[in-house]
Design a protein around this motif. Structure first.
Motif, PDB file in Angstrom:
ATOM      1  N   ASN A  60      -4.601  -0.778 -11.411  1.00 42.03           N
ATOM      2  CA  ASN A  60      -4.284   0.366 -12.289  1.00 42.03           C
ATOM      3  C   ASN A  60      -5.440   1.332 -12.342  1.00 42.03           C
ATOM      4  N   SER A  61      -5.071   2.413 -12.947  1.00 41.43           N
ATOM      5  CA  SER A  61      -6.018   3.564 -13.031  1.00 41.43           C
ATOM      6  C   SER A  61      -6.715   3.693 -11.710  1.00 41.43           C
ATOM      7  N   LEU A  62      -6.183   3.996 -10.690  1.00 41.46           N
ATOM      8  CA  LEU A  62      -6.738   4.099  -9.528  1.00 41.46           C
ATOM      9  C   LEU A  62      -7.436   5.556  -9.504  1.00 41.46           C
ATOM     10  N   LYS A  63      -8.608   5.455  -8.721  1.00 40.56           N
ATOM     11  CA  LYS A  63      -9.538   6.569  -8.347  1.00 40.56           C
ATOM     12  C   LYS A  63      -9.335   7.074  -7.038  1.00 40.56           C
ATOM     13  N   PRO A  64      -9.761   8.250  -6.517  1.00 38.76           N
ATOM     14  CA  PRO A  64      -9.771   8.509  -5.363  1.00 38.76           C
ATOM     15  C   PRO A  64     -10.782   7.592  -4.494  1.00 38.76           C
ATOM     16  N   GLY A  97       0.739  -1.229  -0.032  1.00 40.94           N
ATOM     17  CA  GLY A  97      -0.073   0.267   0.044  1.00 40.94           C
ATOM     18  C   GLY A  97       0.936   1.426  -0.006  1.00 40.94           C
ATOM     19  N   GLY A  98       0.101   2.378  -0.040  1.00 39.66           N
ATOM     20  CA  GLY A  98       0.760   3.721  -0.297  1.00 39.66           C
ATOM     21  C   GLY A  98      -0.012   4.779  -0.821  1.00 39.66           C
ATOM     22  N   LEU A  99       0.780   5.958  -1.097  1.00 39.21           N
ATOM     23  CA  LEU A  99       0.118   7.017  -1.665  1.00 39.21           C
ATOM     24  C   LEU A  99       0.320   7.098  -3.071  1.00 39.21           C
ATOM     25  N   VAL A 100      -0.514   7.275  -3.949  1.00 38.60           N
ATOM     26  CA  VAL A 100      -0.604   7.499  -5.195  1.00 38.60           C
ATOM     27  C   VAL A 100      -1.715   8.219  -5.701  1.00 38.60           C
ATOM     28  N   GLN A 101      -1.121   9.097  -6.890  1.00 34.43           N
ATOM     29  CA  GLN A 101      -1.961   9.920  -7.539  1.00 34.43           C
ATOM     30  C   GLN A 101      -3.014   9.412  -8.362  1.00 34.43           C
ATOM     31  N   PRO A 102      -4.021   9.999  -8.723  1.00 39.53           N
ATOM     32  CA  PRO A 102      -5.359   9.518  -9.589  1.00 39.53           C
ATOM     33  C   PRO A 102      -4.529   8.965 -10.857  1.00 39.53           C
ATOM     34  N   GLY A 103      -4.990   7.938 -11.231  1.00 40.71           N
ATOM     35  CA  GLY A 103      -4.285   7.424 -12.516  1.00 40.71           C
ATOM     36  C   GLY A 103      -3.417   6.440 -12.461  1.00 40.71           C
ATOM     37  N   GLY A 104      -2.612   6.444 -11.213  1.00 40.85           N
ATOM     38  CA  GLY A 104      -1.670   5.695 -10.714  1.00 40.85           C
ATOM     39  C   GLY A 104      -1.844   4.152 -10.508  1.00 40.85           C
ATOM     40  N   SER A 105      -0.806   3.511 -10.317  1.00 37.95           N
ATOM     41  CA  SER A 105      -1.059   2.033 -10.161  1.00 37.95           C
ATOM     42  C   SER A 105      -0.114   1.787  -8.874  1.00 37.95           C
ATOM     43  N   THR A 158      -3.716  -3.055   4.579  1.00 38.98           N
ATOM     44  CA  THR A 158      -2.482  -2.236   4.166  1.00 38.98           C
ATOM     45  C   THR A 158      -3.277  -0.807   3.501  1.00 38.98           C
ATOM     46  N   GLN A 159      -2.658   0.255   3.997  1.00 37.08           N
ATOM     47  CA  GLN A 159      -3.612   1.454   3.567  1.00 37.08           C
ATOM     48  C   GLN A 159      -3.207   1.876   2.037  1.00 37.08           C
ATOM     49  N   VAL A 160      -4.184   2.257   1.346  1.00 36.45           N
ATOM     50  CA  VAL A 160      -3.962   2.659   0.118  1.00 36.45           C
ATOM     51  C   VAL A 160      -4.637   4.082   0.007  1.00 36.45           C
ATOM     52  N   THR A 161      -4.091   5.049  -0.538  1.00 36.06           N
ATOM     53  CA  THR A 161      -4.467   6.516  -0.482  1.00 36.06           C
ATOM     54  C   THR A 161      -4.216   6.999  -1.883  1.00 36.06           C
ATOM     55  N   VAL A 162      -5.375   7.393  -2.439  1.00 33.44           N
ATOM     56  CA  VAL A 162      -5.277   7.721  -3.865  1.00 33.44           C
ATOM     57  C   VAL A 162      -5.466   9.341  -3.864  1.00 33.44           C
ATOM     58  N   SER A 163      -4.588  10.094  -4.050  1.00 35.81           N
ATOM     59  CA  SER A 163      -4.886  11.685  -3.897  1.00 35.81           C
ATOM     60  C   SER A 163      -3.881  12.391  -4.511  1.00 35.81           C
ATOM     61  N   SER A 164      -4.235  13.535  -5.128  1.00 35.85           N
ATOM     62  CA  SER A 164      -3.172  14.397  -5.666  1.00 35.85           C
ATOM     63  C   SER A 164      -2.441  15.525  -4.843  1.00 35.85           C
TER      64      SER A 164
END
Length: 118
Positions: A82-86, A8-16, A112-118
């Motif tokens: 893939n193509s992760l959304k908020p 898990g982790g921090l990823v921007q929208p559209g990321g993987s 596991t924490q997944v954060t989708v944010s810009s």
């Protein structure tokens, strides 16, 4: 059966991201390996599962973007996202249904924490 999830982790929208969950302990077979998630203020929901030997099922919200797979030799299940959304921000949990000496039981990992944010 102990389950250790990671990735898990921090990823921007559209990321993987790729999540992994390793099963250890005493068991005969891992019948079903699954991923669930629980977003803030929401109930835990199923994301995907893979049924031994390899049939897969997905929530409608992730079809076409997420892929579940397993490495039986390593007792590991993966979730390629893939193509992760908020709205994918959540704690992701792995779950297995395993054959153990006392019968068939299901087990949960710690999440596991997944954060989708810009």
């Amino acid at each position: 059966v102990q389950l250790q999830a990671s990735g898990g982790g921090l990823v921007q929208p559209g990321g993987s991201l790729r999540l992994s969950c390793v099963a250890s302990g005493s068991f005969g077979s891992l019948i079903v390996m699954s991923w669930y998630r629980q977003g803030p203020g929401k109930q835990r929901e199923p994301v995907a599962n893979i049924v031994n030997p390899g049939s897969t099922n997905y929530a409608d919200s992730v079809k076409g973007r997420f892929t579940i797979s397993r490495d039986s030799a390593k007792n590991t299940v993966y979730l390629q996202m893939n193509s992760l959304k908020p709205e994918g921000t959540a704690v992701y949990y792995c779950n297995v249904v395993a054959r153990v000496p006392v019968g068939v039981r299901d087990f949960w990992g710690q999440g596991t924490q997944v954060t989708v944010s810009s």
